[in-house]
Design an enzyme around this catalytic site. Structure first.
Site, PDB file in Angstrom:
ATOM      1  N   GLU A 136       0.836  -1.199   0.000  1.00 21.03           N
ATOM      2  CA  GLU A 136       0.000   0.000   0.000  1.00 21.03           C
ATOM      3  C   GLU A 136       0.875   1.254   0.000  1.00 21.03           C
ATOM      4  OE1 GLU A 136      -4.219   0.269   1.809  1.00 21.03           O
ATOM      5  OE2 GLU A 136      -2.922   1.204   3.308  1.00 21.03           O
TER       6      GLU A 136
ATOM      7  N   HIS B 241       7.203 -26.726   2.630  1.00 24.96           N
ATOM      8  CA  HIS B 241       6.342 -27.765   2.071  1.00 24.96           C
ATOM      9  C   HIS B 241       5.214 -27.156   1.249  1.00 24.96           C
ATOM     10  CE1 HIS B 241       8.363 -30.837   4.520  1.00 24.96           C
ATOM     11  NE2 HIS B 241       8.452 -29.873   5.419  1.00 24.96           N
TER      12      HIS B 241
ATOM     13  N   LYS C 104     -13.838   1.540  -4.127  1.00 25.02           N
ATOM     14  CA  LYS C 104     -14.847   1.906  -3.129  1.00 25.02           C
ATOM     15  C   LYS C 104     -15.939   2.776  -3.746  1.00 25.02           C
ATOM     16  CE  LYS C 104     -12.255   3.600   0.259  1.00 25.02           C
ATOM     17  NZ  LYS C 104     -11.862   4.085   1.603  1.00 25.02           N
TER      18      LYS C 104
END
EC number: 5.3.1.9
Length: 568
Positions: free
Chosen positions: A360, A391, A516
């Site tokens: 960000e 793994h 938004k």
């Protein structure tokens, strides 16, 4: 002569570009054989040991990076941040998260005012309130002690505090203080997150901390209203004043919501969300869980790195070195990603938090002056604790894409385990992998070595490791509250260094706004379609098709429903 508008136009940048070809031709196997070089790439501060000898670099590379830092006016930019200058130019704000952990007698100014007394007024208020909740003098509406806390926030109001909480859970002092208490974080607006957070909790013993600077954040406020309904439906509407508090600056909206304004804890415009864990955003819920004394040690650890960052010469400055190496890896060597690999399960939430802090902050395509960047900036950050990651995605790191790695080890485990008869104890087993993996990445394994081991010819290409994959190692002596604070501040300042060198604004986040605003249009359409039967209009064909399918499949959702809370 005026400084170039872009760092890539400086002689220091061009010098590094020219230097690059020689580095690319040199394998880490060769570089690691130079003991003097390796020794010059090790730094220690306050028993934190940084070894960056497995970077694709030589001492001359580092000197050239220092020249790049000078060309970018790095020291002046660091000083401007500490002096409270409005380095967040697009929002005309200071960037002063360092003030959040400054000692009481410090002076750090924004707009000519020392902000440290304000910080400590809030810290004192948090200490008083958290002490009263923890000792039972502040009780819920039915007279029961408040043992459980749900912190409601999103983004920086969630990821940073969650990281610190997870890291402290198994620290002996912190875990002792937290006995019989529970701290949960509600972030996602998905009702499933609400259901999981309230599952098993009793409203009578639950305190909700609502974190929203403006008290208008859509997701946070919907979740806050949901928990307000959960509390008031069980205990009555007047219970909200005893069971909900706020971290906000919008006192009128806090009061309108039903929270006593005396139970609102302030923070400031000069604190960015992703840098707010040391404000009331993190300190309040963490103090309720672990006690203020533990959290104060965390703040002291962060402050120790703040001092180191502002005063240490670049060649001994851990955040500066880390930031410059990231610039080298991203913008010169062309490695866009970074793996954060803590060999401690307590640090399992470090990578998600730094992912936000880094991506960000530095996910920008223009300079601070608005010029398009002609070079790569920002990193794709991800990670998982060792040995779990081995793994999972280490296969790609060893034999696929080159991804620089941060290996983080802890000398003494928070919770040592010893089993009679085992070759090594559990922590030694973990650390065996911590020490082995960087060498595996650096050296690899050649076809000749495989032939000498009599590996079948057809398997040799599959078992060959090219090596020459850069990493660095950070070794912490312990993982208590103080060291967790140090680790947080190291990564915060590392990100700032990258942004300062790239010449971008690491402290705004306009990229989150467009989605938004478009969601507002969709929200209006969903309401209109459900309540008034309005057709889906004003969207492109793809979005219109998806919305129509969604509305058709949820046609049984009532237009004006009565309240329904999760039943889990």
């Amino acid at each position: 002569m005026a400084s170039p508008a872009l760092i890539s136009e400086t002689e220091a940048w061009k010098d590094l570009k020219a230097h690059l070809e020689g580095i690319k031709r040199t394998h880490l196997r060769e570089l690691m054989g130079d003991t003097e070089r390796c020794q010059s790439m090790m730094v220690e501060f306050d028993n934190i040991f940084l070894d960056y000898s497995r970077q694709q670099a030589i001492p001359d590379t580092i000197k050239k990076l220092y020249k790049l830092a000078d060309a970018a006016h790095l020291k002046q930019k660091i000083d401007r941040m500490y002096n409270g200058d409005h380095i967040n130019s697009t929002e005309n704000r200071s960037v002063l998260h360092v003030a959040l952990r400054a000692p009481r007698d410090s002076a750090i100014c924004s707009d000519g005012k020392n902000v440290v007394p304000d910080v400590w007024n809030v810290l004192d208020k948090i200490k008083d309130f958290s002490d009263r909740v923890r000792n039972g003098s502040w009780i819920g509406a039915t007279g029961k002690e408040l043992k459980d806390v749900i912190a409601v926030g999103i983004g920086g109001s969630f990821l940073g505090p969650l990281f610190v909480h997870t890291a402290l859970q198994t620290d002996p002092e912190a875990s002792k203080n937290a006995r019989g208490r529970e701290l949960r974080f509600l972030a996602n607006v998905d009702p499933i997150d609400v259901a999981r957070n309230i599952s098993g909790l009793n409203p009578e013993t639950t305190l909700v901390v609502v974190v929203s600077k403006t008290f208008t954040t859509a997701e946070t406020m919907l979740n806050a209203r949901t928990l307000r309904e959960w509390i008031s439906s069980a205990l009555g509407p007047t219970a909200v004043a005893k069971h909900m508090v706020a971290v906000s600056t919008n006192i009128p909206l806090v009061e309108k919501f039903g929270i006593d304004p005396n139970n609102a804890f302030a923070f400031w415009d000069w604190v960015g969300g992703r840098y707010s864990v040391c404000s009331a955003v993190g300190v309040l819920p963490l103090s309720l869980q672990y006690g203020f004394a533990v959290v104060e040690k965390f703040l002291q650890g962060a402050h120790s790195i703040d001092q180191h960052f502002s005063s240490a010469p670049f060649e001994k400055n851990i955040p500066v070195l880390l930031g410059l190496l990231s610039v080298w890896n991203v913008s010169f060597l062309g490695y866009p990603a970074r793996a954060i690999l803590p060999y401690s399960q307590a640090l399992e939430k470090l990578a998600p938090h730094i992912q936000q802090v880094s991506m960000e902050s530095n996910g920008k395509g223009v300079s601070i002056d608005g010029l398009p960047l002609p070079f790569e900036s920002g990193e794709i950050d991800f990670g998982e604790p060792g040995t779990n990651g081995q793994h999972s995605f280490y296969q790609l790191i060893h034999q696929g894409r080159v991804i620089p790695c941060d290996f983080i080890g802890v000398v003494k485990s928070q919770q040592p385990v010893y089993l009679k008869g085992e070759v090594v104890n559990n922590h030694d087993e973990l650390m065996s992998n911590f020490f082995a993996q960087p060498d595996a990445l650096a050296y690899g394994k050649t076809p000749e070595q495989l032939k000498n081991e009599n590996v079948a010819e057809h398997l040799i290409p599959h078992k060959t490791f090219t090596g020459n994959r850069p990493s660095l190692s950070i070794l912490l002596p312990t993982l208590d509250a103080y060291r967790i604070g140090q680790l947080l501040a190291i990564y915060e300042h590392r990100v700032a260094v990258q942004g300062f060198v790239w010449g971008i604004n690491s402290f705004d986040q306009w990229g989150v706004e467009l989605g938004k605003s478009l969601a507002t249009q969709v929200r209006k359409q969903l309401h209109g379609s459900r309540v008034k039967g309005e057709p889906v209009e004003g969207f492109n064909f793809s979005t219109k098709t998806l919305l129509t399918k969604y509305l058709e499949a949820t046609s049984d959702v009532p237009a004006d429903p009565s309240t329904l809370l999760p039943n889990i």
